[in-house]
Design a protein around this motif. Structure first.
Motif, PDB file in Angstrom:
ATOM      1  N   TYR A 194       0.834  -1.198   0.000  1.00  0.00           N
ATOM      2  CA  TYR A 194       0.000   0.000   0.000  1.00  0.00           C
ATOM      3  C   TYR A 194       0.872   1.254   0.000  1.00  0.00           C
ATOM      4  CZ  TYR A 194      -4.324  -2.488   1.319  1.00  0.00           C
ATOM      5  OH  TYR A 194      -5.425  -3.305   1.344  1.00  0.00           O
ATOM      6  N   ARG A 195       0.324   2.326  -0.557  1.00  0.00           N
ATOM      7  CA  ARG A 195       0.922   3.632  -0.311  1.00  0.00           C
ATOM      8  C   ARG A 195       0.519   4.066   1.093  1.00  0.00           C
ATOM      9  NH1 ARG A 195      -1.151   7.474  -4.927  1.00  0.00           N
ATOM     10  NH2 ARG A 195      -3.104   6.669  -4.016  1.00  0.00           N
ATOM     11  N   GLU A 196       1.346   4.904   1.691  1.00  0.00           N
ATOM     12  CA  GLU A 196       1.067   5.329   3.065  1.00  0.00           C
ATOM     13  C   GLU A 196      -0.302   5.979   3.181  1.00  0.00           C
ATOM     14  OE1 GLU A 196       2.907   8.186   6.631  1.00  0.00           O
ATOM     15  OE2 GLU A 196       3.936   8.011   4.692  1.00  0.00           O
ATOM     16  N   GLU A 197      -0.628   6.883   2.241  1.00  0.00           N
ATOM     17  CA  GLU A 197      -1.899   7.590   2.320  1.00  0.00           C
ATOM     18  C   GLU A 197      -3.092   6.651   2.163  1.00  0.00           C
ATOM     19  OE1 GLU A 197      -0.048   8.643  -1.776  1.00  0.00           O
ATOM     20  OE2 GLU A 197       0.607   8.212   0.284  1.00  0.00           O
ATOM     21  N   ASP A 198      -2.902   5.506   1.490  1.00  0.00           N
ATOM     22  CA  ASP A 198      -3.992   4.542   1.338  1.00  0.00           C
ATOM     23  C   ASP A 198      -4.114   3.638   2.558  1.00  0.00           C
ATOM     24  OD1 ASP A 198      -4.559   5.522  -1.203  1.00  0.00           O
ATOM     25  OD2 ASP A 198      -3.109   4.174  -2.152  1.00  0.00           O
ATOM     26  N   LEU A 199      -3.001   3.420   3.232  1.00  0.00           N
ATOM     27  CA  LEU A 199      -3.005   2.540   4.395  1.00  0.00           C
ATOM     28  C   LEU A 199      -3.597   3.233   5.618  1.00  0.00           C
ATOM     29  CD1 LEU A 199      -2.186  -0.277   5.312  1.00  0.00           C
ATOM     30  CD2 LEU A 199       0.094   0.611   5.827  1.00  0.00           C
ATOM     31  N   LEU A 200      -3.299   4.527   5.758  1.00  0.00           N
ATOM     32  CA  LEU A 200      -3.822   5.268   6.898  1.00  0.00           C
ATOM     33  C   LEU A 200      -5.342   5.342   6.823  1.00  0.00           C
ATOM     34  CD1 LEU A 200      -1.253   8.223   7.110  1.00  0.00           C
ATOM     35  CD2 LEU A 200      -1.281   6.090   8.422  1.00  0.00           C
ATOM     36  N   GLY A 201      -5.979   5.098   7.958  1.00  0.00           N
ATOM     37  CA  GLY A 201      -7.432   5.149   8.021  1.00  0.00           C
ATOM     38  C   GLY A 201      -8.097   3.803   7.842  1.00  0.00           C
ATOM     39  N   LEU A 202      -7.348   2.795   7.329  1.00  0.00           N
ATOM     40  CA  LEU A 202      -7.920   1.457   7.210  1.00  0.00           C
ATOM     41  C   LEU A 202      -8.079   0.833   8.590  1.00  0.00           C
ATOM     42  CD1 LEU A 202      -5.990  -0.142   4.188  1.00  0.00           C
ATOM     43  CD2 LEU A 202      -8.295   0.849   4.200  1.00  0.00           C
ATOM     44  N   SER A 203      -8.989  -0.087   8.692  1.00  0.00           N
ATOM     45  CA  SER A 203      -9.130  -0.867   9.917  1.00  0.00           C
ATOM     46  C   SER A 203      -8.073  -1.969   9.917  1.00  0.00           C
ATOM     47  CB  SER A 203     -10.516  -1.479   9.996  1.00  0.00           C
ATOM     48  OG  SER A 203     -10.569  -2.442  11.046  1.00  0.00           O
ATOM     49  N   ILE A 204      -7.590  -2.342  11.100  1.00  0.00           N
ATOM     50  CA  ILE A 204      -6.596  -3.408  11.176  1.00  0.00           C
ATOM     51  C   ILE A 204      -7.160  -4.699  10.608  1.00  0.00           C
ATOM     52  CG2 ILE A 204      -7.276  -4.028  13.534  1.00  0.00           C
ATOM     53  CD1 ILE A 204      -3.740  -4.213  11.966  1.00  0.00           C
ATOM     54  N   GLY A 205      -8.486  -4.869  10.693  1.00  0.00           N
ATOM     55  CA  GLY A 205      -9.111  -6.065  10.142  1.00  0.00           C
ATOM     56  C   GLY A 205      -8.992  -6.169   8.640  1.00  0.00           C
ATOM     57  N   ASP A 206      -8.703  -5.049   7.968  1.00  0.00           N
ATOM     58  CA  ASP A 206      -8.545  -5.062   6.515  1.00  0.00           C
ATOM     59  C   ASP A 206      -7.205  -5.654   6.087  1.00  0.00           C
ATOM     60  OD1 ASP A 206     -11.021  -3.810   6.128  1.00  0.00           O
ATOM     61  OD2 ASP A 206     -10.131  -1.812   6.348  1.00  0.00           O
ATOM     62  N   VAL A 207      -6.241  -5.693   6.998  1.00  0.00           N
ATOM     63  CA  VAL A 207      -4.896  -6.110   6.598  1.00  0.00           C
ATOM     64  C   VAL A 207      -4.330  -7.206   7.485  1.00  0.00           C
ATOM     65  CG1 VAL A 207      -4.352  -3.844   5.629  1.00  0.00           C
ATOM     66  CG2 VAL A 207      -3.824  -4.299   8.030  1.00  0.00           C
ATOM     67  N   PHE A 208      -5.107  -7.724   8.414  1.00  0.00           N
ATOM     68  CA  PHE A 208      -4.575  -8.666   9.394  1.00  0.00           C
ATOM     69  C   PHE A 208      -5.458  -9.903   9.478  1.00  0.00           C
ATOM     70  CE2 PHE A 208      -4.262 -10.432  13.656  1.00  0.00           C
ATOM     71  CZ  PHE A 208      -2.900 -10.496  13.853  1.00  0.00           C
ATOM     72  N   GLU A 209      -4.776 -11.054   9.549  1.00  0.00           N
ATOM     73  CA  GLU A 209      -5.488 -12.320   9.691  1.00  0.00           C
ATOM     74  C   GLU A 209      -4.700 -13.176  10.667  1.00  0.00           C
ATOM     75  OE1 GLU A 209      -7.677 -14.617   6.362  1.00  0.00           O
ATOM     76  OE2 GLU A 209      -5.659 -15.486   6.472  1.00  0.00           O
ATOM     77  N   GLU A 210      -5.337 -13.512  11.773  1.00  0.00           N
ATOM     78  CA  GLU A 210      -4.639 -14.284  12.793  1.00  0.00           C
ATOM     79  C   GLU A 210      -4.683 -15.776  12.465  1.00  0.00           C
ATOM     80  OE1 GLU A 210      -4.468 -14.195  17.663  1.00  0.00           O
ATOM     81  OE2 GLU A 210      -5.418 -12.588  16.517  1.00  0.00           O
ATOM     82  N   GLU A 211      -3.643 -16.483  12.855  1.00  0.00           N
ATOM     83  CA  GLU A 211      -3.537 -17.917  12.573  1.00  0.00           C
ATOM     84  C   GLU A 211      -4.741 -18.647  13.136  1.00  0.00           C
ATOM     85  OE1 GLU A 211      -1.693 -21.081  10.769  1.00  0.00           O
ATOM     86  OE2 GLU A 211      -0.851 -19.062  10.884  1.00  0.00           O
ATOM     87  N   GLY A 212      -5.422 -19.384  12.257  1.00  0.00           N
ATOM     88  CA  GLY A 212      -6.565 -20.162  12.720  1.00  0.00           C
ATOM     89  C   GLY A 212      -7.875 -19.401  12.705  1.00  0.00           C
ATOM     90  N   ASP A 213      -7.839 -18.104  12.400  1.00  0.00           N
ATOM     91  CA  ASP A 213      -9.072 -17.319  12.345  1.00  0.00           C
ATOM     92  C   ASP A 213      -9.500 -17.129  10.901  1.00  0.00           C
ATOM     93  OD1 ASP A 213      -9.350 -16.919  15.077  1.00  0.00           O
ATOM     94  OD2 ASP A 213      -7.953 -15.231  15.063  1.00  0.00           O
ATOM     95  N   ASP A 214     -10.755 -17.414  10.625  1.00  0.00           N
ATOM     96  CA  ASP A 214     -11.264 -17.222   9.273  1.00  0.00           C
ATOM     97  C   ASP A 214     -11.532 -15.751   8.986  1.00  0.00           C
ATOM     98  OD1 ASP A 214     -11.185 -19.926   8.779  1.00  0.00           O
ATOM     99  OD2 ASP A 214     -13.207 -20.253   9.583  1.00  0.00           O
TER     100      ASP A 214
END
Length: 301
Positions: free
Chosen positions: A191-211
């Motif tokens: 991502y570009r910095e300006e596109d990454l800022l403001g996103l929810s962590i759920g948009d970019v993070f997936e924990e092991e074992g979590d769908d």
């Protein structure tokens, strides 16, 4: 001569002779610029045009707008409210009128005919106080400038660390919104910095074992609230092109004095290319190798 060349005095009197006498007296004994006003209105206009007036010597008895009215208006204006005023009067000698002068903002009150030495001594006293205040202000400005430079240097130092660190950095709001990031995170996520800022962590993070990545804001947040930090875990980043990037991830909560979370600091290390080896497997492989070496030794004997 006392005082400095930067001092500026405004004298106000409706009689030209009195203005001349005051101007001559001040210029003879003090190194100061003298401004003259023949009325209260003219005095107010001069304070608007000259922001560096240090002292006002104001006659009380003037037509249309007397000294009390003039002083009251000067004290209402932000630009002139802090200028010291010395009242001069030949008529109002009672304590009642002197108190009235102090009530409208005068710092001193002198009676006519003026005692030259007394007036010069009073003006000199105010000049010394003004110079002391200027000196203190200069020292304060110097300290503020030094402190500002130190803070700028510290900020630049931290920015350099954040910019050049190899791990991805995400700083979140308590609601999980990304508010600060670094180049490593942008590269890792695509991502570009300006596109990454403001996103929810759920948009970019997936924990092991979590769908669903939304689990990020689930039970682990409760643990953060209790402990302030969580040990490193294995998880995945969801890149902009939907790739899963394996990461080793840690989270720390920053709290205010009331114990409320203000920021969540997340640091992730890209684990692409690393192979996970179970401890039991390592131990078993080592045991098999040792057994083989023992058998070979028996045959040699």
């Amino acid at each position: 001569m006392m005082g400095g060349p930067d001092f500026k005095v405004l004298i106000v009197d409706d009689h030209a002779h009195n203005l001349y006498t005051l101007r001559t007296l001040i210029q003879k004994h003090l190194n100061a610029t003298v401004l003259e006003a023949a009325s209260g209105r003219e005095a107010i206009d001069l304070t608007l045009n000259h922001r560096d007036i240090d002292l006002i010597i104001l006659d009380v008895q003037m037509p249309e707008m007397d000294g009390f009215q003039t002083a009251s208006l000067l004290k209402l204006r932000k630009r002139s409210r802090d200028i010291p005023i010395i009242f001069l009067t030949a008529a109002f000698k009672s304590e009642e009128f002197q108190q009235r002068g102090f009530a409208v903002g005068a710092v001193d009150y002198l009676l006519k005919p003026i005692d030259d030495n007394l007036l010069i001594n009073k003006i000199s006293t105010y000049f010394r106080l003004i110079e002391k205040e200027r000196s203190l202000n200069r020292e304060l400005e110097r300290k503020v400038a030094e402190r500002t430079a130190e803070l700028d240097e510290a900020r630049q130092y931290l920015e350099n660390i954040i910019t050049h660190m190899g791990e991805a950095l995400l700083v979140l709001t308590p609601e999980g919104e990304i508010k600060i990031t670094n180049p490593a995170a942008c590269r890792m996520l695509g991502y570009r910095e300006e596109d990454l800022l403001g996103l929810s962590i759920g948009d970019v993070f997936e924990e092991e074992g979590d769908d669903e990545a939304g689990a990020f804001m689930g039970t682990w947040l409760e643990a953060l609230i209790r402990t302030g930090a969580l040990a490193k875990i294995e998880a995945r980043f969801i890149a902009s092109d939907d790739r899963r990037v394996p990461i080793l991830f840690s989270r720390t909560a920053i709290k205010d004095t009331d114990g409320n979370i203000t920021d969540i600091i997340c640091i992730a290390k890209d684990m692409s290319g690393y192979i996970r080896i179970d401890n039991d497997t390592v131990t078993e492989a080592t045991t098999t190798t040792n057994a083989a070496r023992t058998t070979e030794a028996d045959h040699e004997q």
